[in-house]
Design a protein around this motif. Sequence first.
Motif, PDB file in Angstrom:
ATOM      1  N   ASP A  28      39.993  31.408  33.994  1.00 34.63           N
ATOM      2  CA  ASP A  28      38.852  32.295  33.802  1.00 34.63           C
ATOM      3  C   ASP A  28      39.136  33.731  34.241  1.00 34.63           C
ATOM      4  N   MET A  29      40.391  34.031  34.609  1.00 33.44           N
ATOM      5  CA  MET A  29      40.726  35.375  35.074  1.00 33.44           C
ATOM      6  C   MET A  29      41.793  36.034  34.216  1.00 33.44           C
ATOM      7  N   ALA A  30      41.980  35.546  33.006  1.00 34.59           N
ATOM      8  CA  ALA A  30      43.062  36.047  32.154  1.00 34.59           C
ATOM      9  C   ALA A  30      42.918  37.529  31.843  1.00 34.59           C
ATOM     10  N   GLY A  31      41.690  38.046  31.789  1.00 39.49           N
ATOM     11  CA  GLY A  31      41.478  39.433  31.407  1.00 39.49           C
ATOM     12  C   GLY A  31      41.441  40.412  32.569  1.00 39.49           C
ATOM     13  N   ARG A  32      41.580  39.936  33.783  1.00 36.78           N
ATOM     14  CA  ARG A  32      41.524  40.832  34.935  1.00 36.78           C
ATOM     15  C   ARG A  32      42.867  41.543  35.160  1.00 36.78           C
ATOM     16  N   ARG A  33      42.793  42.642  35.943  1.00 30.93           N
ATOM     17  CA  ARG A  33      44.002  43.369  36.348  1.00 30.93           C
ATOM     18  C   ARG A  33      44.393  42.934  37.766  1.00 30.93           C
ATOM     19  N   PRO A  34      45.650  43.105  38.133  1.00 23.05           N
ATOM     20  CA  PRO A  34      46.088  42.661  39.460  1.00 23.05           C
ATOM     21  C   PRO A  34      45.259  43.218  40.613  1.00 23.05           C
ATOM     22  N   HIS A  35      44.795  44.490  40.514  1.00 22.75           N
ATOM     23  CA  HIS A  35      44.045  45.065  41.627  1.00 22.75           C
ATOM     24  C   HIS A  35      42.668  44.423  41.795  1.00 22.75           C
ATOM     25  N   GLU A  36      42.231  43.650  40.796  1.00 28.55           N
ATOM     26  CA  GLU A  36      40.946  42.963  40.886  1.00 28.55           C
ATOM     27  C   GLU A  36      41.072  41.562  41.476  1.00 28.55           C
ATOM     28  N   LEU A  37      42.256  41.203  41.924  1.00 27.35           N
ATOM     29  CA  LEU A  37      42.509  39.859  42.426  1.00 27.35           C
ATOM     30  C   LEU A  37      42.797  39.880  43.923  1.00 27.35           C
ATOM     31  N   SER A  38      42.583  38.750  44.565  1.00 25.22           N
ATOM     32  CA  SER A  38      42.957  38.594  45.970  1.00 25.22           C
ATOM     33  C   SER A  38      44.466  38.358  46.063  1.00 25.22           C
ATOM     34  N   GLY A  39      44.971  38.396  47.291  1.00 26.85           N
ATOM     35  CA  GLY A  39      46.400  38.157  47.478  1.00 26.85           C
ATOM     36  C   GLY A  39      46.821  36.791  46.985  1.00 26.85           C
ATOM     37  N   GLY A  40      46.020  35.788  47.277  1.00 28.98           N
ATOM     38  CA  GLY A  40      46.345  34.441  46.817  1.00 28.98           C
ATOM     39  C   GLY A  40      46.309  34.325  45.302  1.00 28.98           C
ATOM     40  N   GLN A  41      45.365  35.011  44.664  1.00 30.20           N
ATOM     41  CA  GLN A  41      45.298  34.979  43.203  1.00 30.20           C
ATOM     42  C   GLN A  41      46.484  35.696  42.568  1.00 30.20           C
ATOM     43  N   ARG A  42      46.905  36.820  43.164  1.00 32.71           N
ATOM     44  CA  ARG A  42      48.085  37.514  42.631  1.00 32.71           C
ATOM     45  C   ARG A  42      49.328  36.632  42.759  1.00 32.71           C
TER      46      ARG A  42
END
Length: 360
Positions: free
Chosen positions: A127-141
């Motif tokens: 559900d996060m395919a369209g996000r940019r890296p800066h919009e993610l937490s460290g674990g998500q990155r």
Amino acid sequence: MAALSFQNLSRSFGDIRALDGVSADIPEGSFLALLGPSGCGKTTLLRLIAGLDRPDGGSLHIGETLVAGPEQFIGPEARGLGMVFQSYALWPHMTVAGNVAFGLNRLGRADRATRVERALHTVGLSDMAGRRPHELSGGQRQRVALARALAARPRVLLLDEPLANLDAHLRQQMLAEFRRIHAETGCTMVFVTHDQNEAMAVADLIGVMDRGQLMQLGSPQDLFQRPANEMVARFVGHGRTLPVTVVLRGTRRCRFMIGGCTFTLPGIAPPGPAWLCLHPSDLTLSTNKSGLVARVTDLRFEDGYQVAHLWLEDLPEAAPLVLRLDHPLVLGAEVRVTVRGGWVLPRAAVSTPSFQTVPA
């Protein structure tokens, strides 16, 4: 079949011998952790596997393919490997899906989209395919970096201290993710870390390295219960080694003397000088006047236990023993302790690396 095979791998940087004759066979589908103190050679070995560096001597096979040897070197782009870096190495201007698709240009559009979708599903980021890296937490990155590596369907996945930039809570979450993904994909993984708790939590095979040598290769249980030498005994599980004298050796058990007391424990040492390898769980307070005389030199509260450091009066040159208790002691008090577990090694084992598991 071995996923990775090293034969006498060596690498030097000037006068520094970073790898000194490393040999091992890593079975297909293993989760291998390379563990050891800083400067032990684990990152150098990972770089040789990845093809980011060339060995000075020896050979390296990935599966049946010789990828590095005296007259052979295959570059990293042709080794069929995936790699997850400590820094994530994500493109900030790309979406999550774009980062995962990077490097899959050889595939058609439909196949590429399918690979990306499956990889994101594997790491729980569909559900996060369209996000940019800066919009993610460290674990998500970190999961995006893992998805990118998995999307290429590597023969071996290399993990270079991937949890170093995460806080303690996220590290625990990602360790659980690594275990799940390894079980789901069956991919051979090589995980470099200096944190033995991380290695014990995820790996089914651990290689302990020191001064460029592979000191022991075995399961977490083998390394903890049957260390091959003094270095492994002290490094894994924060163990201690005490000098003892073996008076009788039986079948996988040794009778030995220490501080005027006699004990019988598992071991492989012949009669004569030996090492007793101990962990905090191997000690208990004596309820009578028997046992080793010790003095409490330090106290702290840790993980729900009282942790006491004990100085043995009969072995003043030895490092303090660590004892975990559910009740406090008095600093400076004299106590007696009984040895109820441990592993007895020949004294010469300190200088002899073991490339295989010590047999049970």
